[in-house]
Structures are given as structure tokens and as C-alpha cells.
Scaffold this motif. Structure first.
Motif, short mmCIF file in Angstrom:
data_model
loop_
_atom_site.label_atom_id
_atom_site.label_comp_id
_atom_site.label_asym_id
_atom_site.label_seq_id
_atom_site.Cartn_x
_atom_site.Cartn_y
_atom_site.Cartn_z
N PHE A 295 13.05 -18.71 2.28
CA PHE A 295 12.61 -19.56 1.18
C PHE A 295 13.51 -19.45 -0.05
N SER A 296 14.65 -18.85 0.11
CA SER A 296 15.55 -18.65 -1.03
C SER A 296 16.05 -19.98 -1.58
N THR A 297 16.22 -20.03 -2.89
CA THR A 297 16.85 -21.19 -3.52
C THR A 297 18.30 -20.89 -3.92
N THR A 298 18.77 -19.72 -3.53
CA THR A 298 20.14 -19.29 -3.81
C THR A 298 20.87 -19.05 -2.51
N GLU A 299 22.12 -19.48 -2.43
CA GLU A 299 22.95 -19.26 -1.25
C GLU A 299 24.28 -18.64 -1.67
N TYR A 300 24.89 -17.92 -0.75
CA TYR A 300 26.15 -17.22 -0.99
C TYR A 300 27.20 -17.83 -0.05
N ASP A 301 28.18 -18.48 -0.63
CA ASP A 301 29.09 -19.35 0.11
C ASP A 301 30.25 -18.57 0.72
N LEU A 302 30.26 -18.47 2.04
CA LEU A 302 31.34 -17.79 2.76
C LEU A 302 32.50 -18.72 3.10
N LEU A 303 32.29 -20.02 3.04
CA LEU A 303 33.30 -20.95 3.52
C LEU A 303 34.63 -20.82 2.77
N PRO A 304 34.64 -20.74 1.42
CA PRO A 304 35.93 -20.58 0.75
C PRO A 304 36.65 -19.29 1.15
#
Length: 358
Positions: A295-304
Motif C-alpha cells: 500500500f506504499s505511496t512511495t517507490e524507489y527507482d532502480l531503473l536509472p
């Protein structure tokens, strides 16, 4: 890190690859749910709209090599189980090779990881032998109803026979434990709870009922339509003697023996009986976002990181691996005590379940 500025890339603690993933509440993380696609062959009402879906761009979907790289770092940090989800993971054309690559990964002590999958089962008859040969350990198959008319209404597709064929193939394969998942919904399938358990027992499987959660892409979740854990147990107790099983640990389902066992039934009561205090799961979306809660509204972007965005040359292997490890630790460090569904301030995630991963 989406929705939180650049702070999410700051390493929160002096840890390195090989140290366990422990959050600020003392929870050790051992399970990584890996979504392979947001696409699905069904259109379940509680998950996604029938039409008008905005699919992830193909260029943003993690490649097999990228998935394997993240998984290897996660395993070095103590992740022991990879669960492949979607959308529908069997729609991924390289699904057998995904399983094969992940099944070859071992943890720091040399113990191989477990590779599990949650699927609608439609493609299992054709793919299961190859998946088992590649190293698949366990299966969860979704089955909300045994009635054709209801299945069609719920999924907007007439595919019940295909799902049942997939369950039969799984039952005959010997993969155990085999689990069948049903979202319990008021005035939809709540009169089938006993029938679903009996069907699971006949197929050597454990039935697991899931309280409906606010994860539909249309944001139409209605608490009054949710069938609670207490209601589920009351319905089943009218047919069988149920006794709670101890030792749940971080498992999402609480379990009860049926008439003394060995058969059991599980309930995932994320709304009325949250198990956040023992949660040991992280999620990786198909487009490379780490999530520390469903249910998190925060994500941690690994793509870059994985694709070296903004750099003239790709980083070396050691730098890349350390960056992946750092993002995993930032994600774990940012995990809240619970999901707060029952708090008035709760905000439903922007992504639907098919884009988050089950």
C-alpha cells in the motif's frame, strides 16, 4: 525515488552487500515479490478495468539480465524467496528462463533460493513441465469462484475451464504446497466459501481467502463489500471443526486445520487483522520500482541505476551492485510500521494491483 525527491538514494546506514535487510522496526526481510508484467489475460473487477488500461511502456520493463542482477544482490542480502507475480507472469515470453536464472541463485550460506509464482493458471498446462524443470518450487493459483457465470462476470472473460485445467495440471505435478487464492466478496462469492475449500481439498491444495483490499485501479473499493476473516471462519465452521495453527511467522495467511488435519485453510486478513509487525516482504515492479509495502505511496527507482541514466559510460560492476544494494537498504529503511488502511488519513496507491504485483 518516486514521490520523495532524491533523499531515497541516500544510504541510511553503514551496511554493505551481504548484511541483512533490517528496517528501523527490527523486521528482517527475506521475501522479494518480482512483478514481470502489468498485463493479464483476465480483467478481474477488484484489480483492473475491462478497458482503458494504460500499460507500462515496453522500454521500461526490466530485462531478464536486470531482474537477475537485482535478485542476486537481494539474495546476498538475505532474501531467500522470490515470488514471481504480475499482472499474469505466464504472459512473459521468457518466463521459463526467468525461473531458470533465479533458481540458480544461492544465498550467502550456499542455500539455493526458493522460486514461487502466483498465476491465474491459464497457461500452466503448456508451461508447467518446463517451469518445474527450470526450478520452480511452489505455485499459488487464483480461483474466486467455481461457477461459470460468476467467473465471467468477475473476470470479464469466459476462461474458467482453462483455469481449472491449470489447477489440475498443478495438482498432478506434485508441486507442494499448492495454494488456491480467492478474494472473498459480499453478495458475489461469499456463498461459495465451503465449496471452494472442498474443491481445494479434492485437489491436494490449501484454500486461502483474502479480504478484499483497496488496490483496484478504478479506486472503487467499498469496505462494506468486504467479507471479514471472522465471517469467513464462521461460514467454514458450520461445516468443519477449525483449529488455529501456531508458528505463522512472516507468512501473510493465518491457518487453521480442518477436522484435525492434515488439510488446512488460510485467511489473509490485511484489513481486519493486519500482520504488518511480522512483514518480511519487499516488491519489485515490472518497471523497476522497489516498494516496501503493498500500500506504499512511495517507490524507489532502480531503473536509472540499472541503465546508467545520465552517465556517459555505464558504471563498473562493483559500483552498480553497490548502488542496487544501497537502494534496497533505502527502501527497507523507509518502511513504515504498518499500512494504515484503518486510519482516516489512508491514501490508496495510485497504481492498481496489476501494476504493483501481487
Amino acid at each position: 525515488m518516486s514521490g520523495a525527491g532524491s533523499a531515497g538514494r541516500t544510504h541510511p546506514a553503514p551496511a554493505t552487500i551481504g548484511d541483512p535487510l533490517i528496517d528501523t522496526h527490527g523486521r528482517v526481510h527475506r521475501d522479494l515479490r518480482i512483478s514481470l508484467t502489468d498485463r493479464c489475460s483476465l480483467r478481474c473487477t477488484y484489480c483492473m478495468p475491462e478497458q482503458g488500461n494504460e500499460w507500462l511502456a515496453k522500454t521500461s520493463i526490466l530485462t531478464l539480465d536486470e531482474i537477475e542482477r537485482v535478485a542476486r544482490i537481494a539474495a546476498a542480502d538475505g532474501i531467500t524467496t522470490f515470488r514471481l507475480t504480475g499482472g499474469e507472469p505466464l504472459l512473459r515470453t521468457d518466463i521459463v528462463e526467468v525461473v531458470r536464472r533465479l533458481a540458480r541463485i544461492s544465498g550467502p550460506d550456499g542455500t539455493p533460493v526458493e522460486v514461487a509464482m502466483t498465476t491465474n493458471g491459464i497457461r500452466l498446462p503448456e508451461l508447467l513441465p518446463a517451469l518445474i524443470d527450470a526450478g520452480l518450487h511452489r505455485l499459488n493459483i487464483s480461483l474466486d469462484t467455481l461457477r461459470r457465470d460468476r467467473f465471467h462476470a468477475l473476470t470479464r472473460r469466459d476462461r474458467l475451464d482453462d483455469v481449472l485445467a491449470g489447477i489440475t495440471a498443478a495438482a498432478e505435478s506434485g508441486l507442494r504446497p499448492l495454494k488456491l487464492n480467492a478474494v472473498a466478496m459480499r453478495d458475489v462469492n461469499d456463498d461459495e466459501l465451503v465449496d471452494l475449500v472442498a474443491f481445494a481439498i479434492d485437489h491436494g491444495a490449501q484454500m486461502r481467502f483474502i479480504e478484499q483490499m483497496p488496490l483496484d485501479a478504478g479506486h472503487t473499493w467499498d469496505r462494506s463489500r468486504m467479507v471479514t476473516q471472522d465471517e469467513i471462519l464462521a461460514a467454514l465452521s458450520a461445516r468443519w471443526d477449525l483449529a488455529p495453527l501456531p508458528g505463522r511467522g512472516g507468512a501473510p495467511a493465518a491457518r487453521w486445520t480442518i477436522d484435525g488435519g492434515p488439510d488446512t485453510v488460510g485467511v489473509i486478513a490485511s484489513v481486519t487483522a493486519p500482520f504488518c509487525g511480522d512483514c518480511d516482504r519487499l516488491r519489485l515492479t515490472a518497471d523497476g520500482q522497489l516498494r516496501n509495502c503493498l500500500f506504499s505511496t512511495t517507490e524507489y527507482d532502480l531503473l536509472p541505476i540499472l541503465r546508467g541514466a545520465g552517465q556517459p559510460h555505464s558504471p563498473g560492476a562493483e559500483v552498480l551492485d553497490a548502488s542496487i544494494d544501497g537502494m534496497l537498504r533505502s527502501c527497507v529503511h523507509g518502511k513504515l510500521p504498518g499500512h494504515a488502511i484503518n486510519d482516516p488519513s489512508f491514501l490508496q496507491p495510485a497504481r492498481g494491483m496489476n501494476a504493483i504485483g501481487g
